[in-house]
Design an enzyme around this catalytic site. Structure first.
Site, PDB file in Angstrom:
ATOM      1  NE  ARG A   1      -4.263   0.113   1.729  1.00 53.01           N
ATOM      2  CZ  ARG A   1      -5.277   0.424   0.922  1.00 53.01           C
ATOM      3  NH1 ARG A   1      -5.339   1.621   0.349  1.00 53.01           N
ATOM      4  NH2 ARG A   1      -6.232  -0.443   0.676  1.00 53.01           N
TER       5      ARG A   1
ATOM      6  CD  GLU B   1      -7.445   2.199   6.342  1.00 49.31           C
ATOM      7  OE1 GLU B   1      -8.118   1.768   5.387  1.00 49.31           O
ATOM      8  OE2 GLU B   1      -6.330   1.763   6.629  1.00 49.31           O
TER       9      GLU B   1
HETATM   10  N1  MTE Z   1     -13.017   4.337  14.404  1.00 42.41           N
HETATM   11  C1  MTE Z   1     -13.112   3.966  15.698  1.00 42.41           C
HETATM   12  N2  MTE Z   1     -13.895   4.670  16.509  1.00 42.41           N
HETATM   13  N3  MTE Z   1     -12.406   2.894  16.180  1.00 42.41           N
HETATM   14  C2  MTE Z   1     -11.572   2.152  15.376  1.00 42.41           C
HETATM   15  O1  MTE Z   1     -10.963   1.178  15.832  1.00 42.41           O
HETATM   16  N4  MTE Z   1     -10.625   1.870  13.120  1.00 42.41           N
HETATM   17  C3  MTE Z   1     -10.289   2.549  11.872  1.00 42.41           C
HETATM   18  C4  MTE Z   1     -11.513   3.234  11.285  1.00 42.41           C
HETATM   19  N5  MTE Z   1     -12.179   4.013  12.264  1.00 42.41           N
HETATM   20  C5  MTE Z   1     -11.446   2.535  14.000  1.00 42.41           C
HETATM   21  C6  MTE Z   1     -12.219   3.638  13.554  1.00 42.41           C
HETATM   22  C7  MTE Z   1      -9.717   1.683  10.861  1.00 42.41           C
HETATM   23  S1  MTE Z   1      -8.077   1.331  10.929  1.00 42.41           S
HETATM   24  C8  MTE Z   1     -10.463   1.197   9.826  1.00 42.41           C
HETATM   25  S2  MTE Z   1      -9.762   0.271   8.601  1.00 42.41           S
HETATM   26  C9  MTE Z   1     -11.903   1.463   9.714  1.00 42.41           C
HETATM   27  O2  MTE Z   1     -12.395   2.222  10.801  1.00 42.41           O
HETATM   28  C10 MTE Z   1     -12.645   0.147   9.649  1.00 42.41           C
HETATM   29  O3  MTE Z   1     -14.003   0.305   9.634  1.00 42.41           O
HETATM   30  P1  MTE Z   1     -14.856   0.507   8.286  1.00 42.41           P
HETATM   31  O4  MTE Z   1     -14.195  -0.293   7.226  1.00 42.41           O
HETATM   32  O5  MTE Z   1     -16.174   0.005   8.674  1.00 42.41           O
HETATM   33  O6  MTE Z   1     -14.792   1.955   8.009  1.00 42.41           O
HETATM   34  N1  LUZ Z   2      -5.530  -4.806   5.244  1.00 40.33           N
HETATM   35  C1  LUZ Z   2      -5.227  -5.623   4.221  1.00 40.33           C
HETATM   36  C2  LUZ Z   2      -5.668  -3.488   5.084  1.00 40.33           C
HETATM   37  O1  LUZ Z   2      -5.071  -6.819   4.416  1.00 40.33           O
HETATM   38  N2  LUZ Z   2      -5.105  -5.096   2.991  1.00 40.33           N
HETATM   39  C3  LUZ Z   2      -5.239  -3.785   2.734  1.00 40.33           C
HETATM   40  O2  LUZ Z   2      -5.121  -3.355   1.594  1.00 40.33           O
HETATM   41  C4  LUZ Z   2      -5.525  -2.929   3.829  1.00 40.33           C
HETATM   42  N3  LUZ Z   2      -5.620  -1.612   3.658  1.00 40.33           N
HETATM   43  C5  LUZ Z   2      -5.861  -0.835   4.687  1.00 40.33           C
HETATM   44  C6  LUZ Z   2      -5.995  -1.396   5.945  1.00 40.33           C
HETATM   45  N4  LUZ Z   2      -5.910  -2.712   6.124  1.00 40.33           N
HETATM   46 MO1  MOS Z   3      -7.662  -0.497   9.375  1.00 37.76          MO
HETATM   47  S1  MOS Z   3      -5.613  -0.252   9.460  1.00 37.76           S
HETATM   48  O1  MOS Z   3      -7.636  -1.182   7.847  1.00 37.76           O
HETATM   49  O2  MOS Z   3      -7.825  -1.831  10.404  1.00 37.76           O
END
Ligand code: MTE
Ligand code: LUZ
Ligand code: MOS
Length: 765
Positions: free
Chosen positions: A304, A707
C-alpha cells in the site's frame, strides 16, 4: 434514530470481552514474554511456577497439538517461541491459574535462560545485512532516468517517520470456552474473526468447523486487532483444549504495549525533479520499512505504500522501491492508513524541500500537480471520477489559502516570540483491500415474525459506526424504521470466510452484502403483497415509512401486518447474500492493474503557532473539504473525519515511540506515551463534505471513510516546519517525524534532530 451503542457506552452498559461473565471453572492466563530482543533459549523450566497455589498448567511450544504457527502471510511466526526469541515480549510460555493474581505471580517463577544474540533494530541496518522479508518491490511509470536531465530543479533527501501505538481503550483479549467433542467457542476482541478461527484451527490441529469465533464489539481496533488479536485468542483456545476449562486472557496495558506491534517506522530516500514551471517531472523513492521480527501484515502494508507513493499528484516518471526489513522489534502491524501515510509523508517532504529550494509556496507546486480525471497512477489504474481538484478548489474558495498564509506572514512580521505556519494537505486514498481476494463479504438477514429485523455480517463494530450504517441500509431497503433493525454479534457460524473489518471497506462490503440480502426478501414480499392486494404487479409494490405502497400510493397494509401474514403464508423471511467487488484485479508480475474500486479525495489546510522559546506548538485550525460520496450517516462520517484527523496529528507531532539499544520499548506504560486529547485537537475544526458527490462503486453512493482523513494530519507537520522556517531562515532540511516539542527545540537551536527510528549503524549507501 441515532446509534444504538451511543446510549450503551454513555451508561457504561456496552459489553467487551472482559465483561463476559466467568464460566464455571474458568482459568486466567498470563503470558511470559522474552526479556531480550534476540537470543537462543538455553533453559525453560516451569517447575517453579507450578509450585504456586492455584496454578493449573504452564504451556510452552511443546504442548501445541497442531502447528506452532500463526503467520498470516509468511509462516514465520510461532505462537510460542521455539528455540530462539526475536523480540522483547515475544510469547514464550503461558501460565494458567485459578486467579489472575496467581497466574501473574507464577509467571515470574518460570526459569527462562537465553544466550543473547546481537539485535538489529534499524531498518536500513537490517537491509544492509540482507534481512529482507521478501525481495524488494518496485512500481515504475515512464522513464525516470531519462527525465532528470529535463528538470530545472532536483531535490534529494531523506525522510523518517516513527512508529505509532494504537492505544485502543480496550486492550487485546479473549475468552475461550470449550464445548463438546473438541470444539471451542472463542470470544475475541478481533477485527478478523475468521483470521482467529483459521489460526486457532491450525494450532489446535482441528478443522475450522470446530472453532466458533464471536465478537460483540471492540473498544477500538485501529488496525491493531486486524492481525494481532490472534495470538491471545489462540492461546486461550489452546489452554481450553488442553485443560477442558474456559480460559480468559486480557492483556494489561504494559503487556499490550510491549508485546504487540505498532505502525511501521519508515526511513526513506527521495529524489524529486521539477520543470521550471513547477511540474513534477520525475520522482524516485526508496522505502525502508521496519517490519519487526515477523512478517505479520508487513508485505501488504509495504504494497500500500507503493500504491500511495505519488499521493494526490500526477507524476509521469516514477520509480518507487520498497524493502521490508526484518528487525528484532515486535512485529509492526496494520494501523489506520496501512502504509499509505508513511509514503505520503515522504512525498510531502520532497515537495517542501523543492518549494524552499525554488523559493515558491509549496501549495503552488501541490496545486499545479494535482491528479486530474484520467491521470495514470504508477500501478496502471486511471483516476476516474477524480475529485482531487474539486476538493482543493472548494476548500480554497471556502477558506482562502492565500489569505490564511498572508495572515500568518503578517503575524510573523510583528512577533518574535511566536511564529505561525500553514500547510495544505491533499489526500487521495484507494479503497479496496490490495489483495483482491479479500474484497468480499457476506450477510445474513432475518425478518422475525413481529417485523423486527436481525442482521449478521462479517463486519466488526469497533466504534467506527458500521452497525449504524448497516441499520440504515436495511431501513432504506425495506422501508422500515432503523429502530426495527438490530445487529447481531459477528460470528463465524452465522457468516463464514469473512475478511477482516479493515481497509475502510467494512461498510462498503458488508453493507452491500446486507443490501443484497434485503433485496431478496423484499422481492418475495413484493410478490406476496401484490397477491394480497388483489393481483397487482409486484414491480408496483414499494415499501416506505413502514407501509406497503402500490404505485407509490400508501395502502392499508403496514409492515407488521405484512410480515405477520407473510410468515403465516409460509414466505421465507431470511436471506443470505454475498458481495464481491467487481472489476478489480492486480498483476503482481507486471505491478499493474486496477486494484481499487475507487479513490477517496480531500484537502485540508492547517494553521499552527510555534512558541519559539518553549518549542511547543499549538494547532490553531484545521479546515478541510472531504469527499464522502453520499454519506449514509453524516454524524458517523463527521466523527470518523475528526477521529482520524486527531490520530494523524498525534502521529506527526506528539506520539513518540522509542526503544533502547537492547530493543526494549521505552514507552511501556500509559504514563509514558502521549496521545492526542481534546486540548491538542485544534479549537477550530471545520469539516465540509464535498457537495453533490456520488460514488457508483459503493453502497448507496457512499465512500469508505475510516482511514483517509488520518492523512490530513500530515499537514500539521509541514505547517510546523513552515513556522520553524519563519523562526530560523537556515532551518535544517530535516524531515523526521514526529516533530515533538523536543525535536522542535533542537531545530530551533540549529541542531539536527536525529531519527525517530533507532539508527545504530551506518546506512548502506
Ligand atoms: N473508528 C473507531 N472509533 N475505532 C476504530 O478502531 N478503526 C479505523 C476506522 N475508524 C477505527 C475507527 C480503521 S483502521 C479502519 S480500517 C476502519 O475504521 C474500519 O471500519 P470501516 O471499514 O467500517 O470503516
Ligand atoms: N488490510 C489488508 C488493510 O489486508 N489489505 C489492505 O489493503 C488494507 N488496507 C488498509 C488497511 N488494512
Ligand atoms: Mo484499518 S488499518 O484497515 O484496520
Amino acid at each position: 434514530m441515532s446509534r444504538e451503542d451511543v446510549y450503551l457506552h454513555v451508561r457504561g452498559e456496552s459489553t467487551f470481552v472482559d465483561d463476559l461473565a466467568a464460566p464455571a471453572g474458568q482459568l486466567f492466563a498470563a503470558v511470559l514474554g522474552s526479556p531480550v530482543a534476540h537470543g537462543t533459549i538455553t533453559r525453560l523450566d516451569a517447575s517453579g511456577a507450578l509450585q504456586h497455589s492455584g496454578v493449573v498448567r504452564v504451556l510452552t511450544a511443546a504442548d501445541i497439538p497442531g502447528e506452532n504457527q500463526i503467520g498470516p502471510i509468511l509462516p514465520d511466526e510461532p505462537l510460542l517461541a521455539d528455540g530462539t526469541v526475536h523480540h522483547v515480549g515475544q510469547p514464550v510460555a503461558v501460565v494458567l491459574a485459578e486467579t489472575l493474581a496467581a497466574a501473574r505471580r507464577a509467571r515470574r517463577d518460570i526459569a527462562l535462560e537465553i544466550d543473547p544474540l546481537p539485535p538489529v533494530l534499524d531498518a536500513r541496518a537490517a537491509a544492509a545485512r540482507g534481512q529482507l522479508l521478501l525481495p524488494a518491490r518496485t512500481f515504475a511509470l515512464g522513464d525516470v532516468d531519462a527525465a532528470w536531465s529535463r528538470c530545472a530543479q532536483v531535490v534529494t533527501g531523506r525522510a523518517d517517520s516513527g512508529a505509532q501505538e494504537h492505544f485502543y481503550l480496550e486492550t487485546q483479549g479473549a475468552l475461550a470456552v470449550p464445548a463438546e467433542n473438541g470444539t471451542v467457542v472463542i470470544h475475541s476482541s478481533t477485527q478478523s474473526p475468521t483470521g482467529v478461527q483459521r489460526q486457532a484451527a491450525r494450532v489446535l490441529g482441528v478443522p475450522m468447523h470446530a472453532v466458533e469465533v464471536d465478537v460483540r464489539r471492540l473498544g477500538g481496533g485501529f488496525g491493531g486487532k486486524e492481525d494481532q488479536a490472534t495470538p491471545w485468542a489462540v492461546i486461550c483456545a489452546l489452554g481450553a483444549a488442553l485443560t477442558g476449562c474456559a480460559v480468559r486472557l486480557v492483556l494489561d496495558r504494559r503487556d499490550d504495549l510491549v508485546m504487540t506491534g505498532k505502525r511501521h517506522p519508515y526511513s526513506s530516500d527521495f529524489k524529486l525533479g521539477l520543470a521550471e514551471d513547477g511540474e513534477f517531472l520525475a520522482y524516485e523513492v526508496v522505502y525502508y520499512q521496519n517490519a519487526g521480527s515477523a512478517a505479520d501484515l508487513s508485505p501488504a502494508i509495504l504494497e500500500r505504500s507503493l500504491f500511495h507513493a505519488t499521493g494526490s499528484y500526477a507524476i509521469a516518471n516514477v520509480r518507487a522501491t520498497a524493502l521490508s526489513c526484518r528487525t528484532n522489534l515486535a512485529p509492526f502491524t496494520a494501523f489506520r492508513g496501512f502504509g499509505g501515510p508513511q509514503a505520503m509523508f515522504v512525498l510531502e517532504a520532497a515537495i517542501d524541500a523543492a518549494a524552499r529550494g525554488m523559493g515558491v509556496a509549496a501549495r503552488d507546486l501541490q496545486r499545479r500537480n494535482l491528479l486530474r480525471e484520467g491521470s495514470v497512477f504508477p500501478y496502471g489504474q486511471t483516476a476516474d471520477e477524480c475529485h482531487a481538484e474539486r476538493c482543493w478548489n472548494e476548500a480554497d474558495r471556502a477558506y482562502d489559502f492565500a489569505a490564511i498564509a498572508s495572515a500568518a506572514a503578517e503575524h510573523n512580521r510583528s512577533h518574535a516570540g511566536t511564529k505561525k505556519g500553514t500547510a495544505v494537505m491533499p489526500v487521495c486514498f484507494g479503497i479496496s483491500f490490495t489483495n483482491p481476494s479479500l474484497n468480499q463479504a457476506g450477510a445474513l438477514v432475518h425478518v422475525y415474525a413481529d417485523g423486527s429485523v436481525g442482521v449478521a455480517t462479517g463486519a466488526v463494530e469497533m466504534g467506527q459506526g458500521v452497525n449504524q450504517k448497516i441499520r440504515r441500509i436495511v431501513a432504506a431497503a425495506l422501508g422500515v424504521a432503523t429502530a426495527r433493525v438490530r445487529l447481531d454479534t459477528t460470528n463465524t457460524s452465522r457468516v463464514a470466510n469473512t475478511s477482516p473489518t479493515a481497509a475502510s471497506a467494512g461498510a462498503d462490503l458488508n453493507g452491500m452484502a446486507t443490501r443484497l440480502a434485503c433485496l431478496q426478501i423484499r422481492g418475495r414480499l413484493q410478490q406476496f403483497a401484490a397477491d394480497r392486494l388483489g393481483g397487482a404487479e409486484p414491480a408496483q409494490i414499494g415499501f416506505a415509512d413502514e407501509r406497503v405502497l402500490l404505485a407509490g400510493q400508501s395502502t392499508p397494509l403496514d409492515w407488521p401486518e405484512l410480515i405477520r401474514s407473510a410468515q403465516l403464508a409460509r414466505i421465507d423471511l431470511s436471506a443470505h447474500a454475498h458481495y464481491a467487488t467487481p472489476r478489480i484485479a492486480f498483476d503482481k508480475t507486471a505491478e499493474k492493474g486496477r486494484p481499487f474500486a475507487y479513490h477517496v479525495y480531500g484537502t485540508a489546510i492547517t494553521e499552527v503557532t510555534l512558541d519559539c522559546l518553549r518549542g511547543t506548538a499549538t494547532i490553531d485550525a484545521v479546515r478541510l473539504v472531504h469527499d464522502a460520496g453520499k454519506s449514509i450517516d453524516l454524524a458517523t462520517d463527521r466523527g470518523q473525519v475528526e477521529g482520524a484527523l486527531a490520530q494523524g496529528l498525534g502521529w506527526m507531532l506528539l506520539e513518540d515511540v522509542t526503544w533502547d539499544e537492547a530493543g526494549r520499548l521505552r514507552q511501556d506504560t500509559a504514563g509514558k506515551y502521549k496521545v492526542p486529547d481534546l486540548g491538542f485537537v485544534p479549537p477550530v475544526l471545520e469539516v465540509a463534505f464535498l457537495e453533490d458527490a456520488d460514488n457508483p462503486h459503493a453502497v448507496l453512493g457512499s465512500k469508505g471513510i475510516g482511514e483517509p482523513p488520518l492523512m490530513y494530519g500530515i499537514g500539521a507537520y509541514f505547517a510546523l516546519r513552515d513556522a520553524l522556517a519563519a523562526a530560523r531562515g537556515d532551518l535544517a532540511a530535516d524531515y523526521t517525524a514526529p516533530l515533538t516539542c523536543e525535536r522542535t527545540l533542537q531545530l530551533l537551536a540549529g541542531r539536527a534532530t536525529g531519527h525517530a527510528t533507532p539508527n545504530l549503524e551506518e546506512s548502506p549507501s
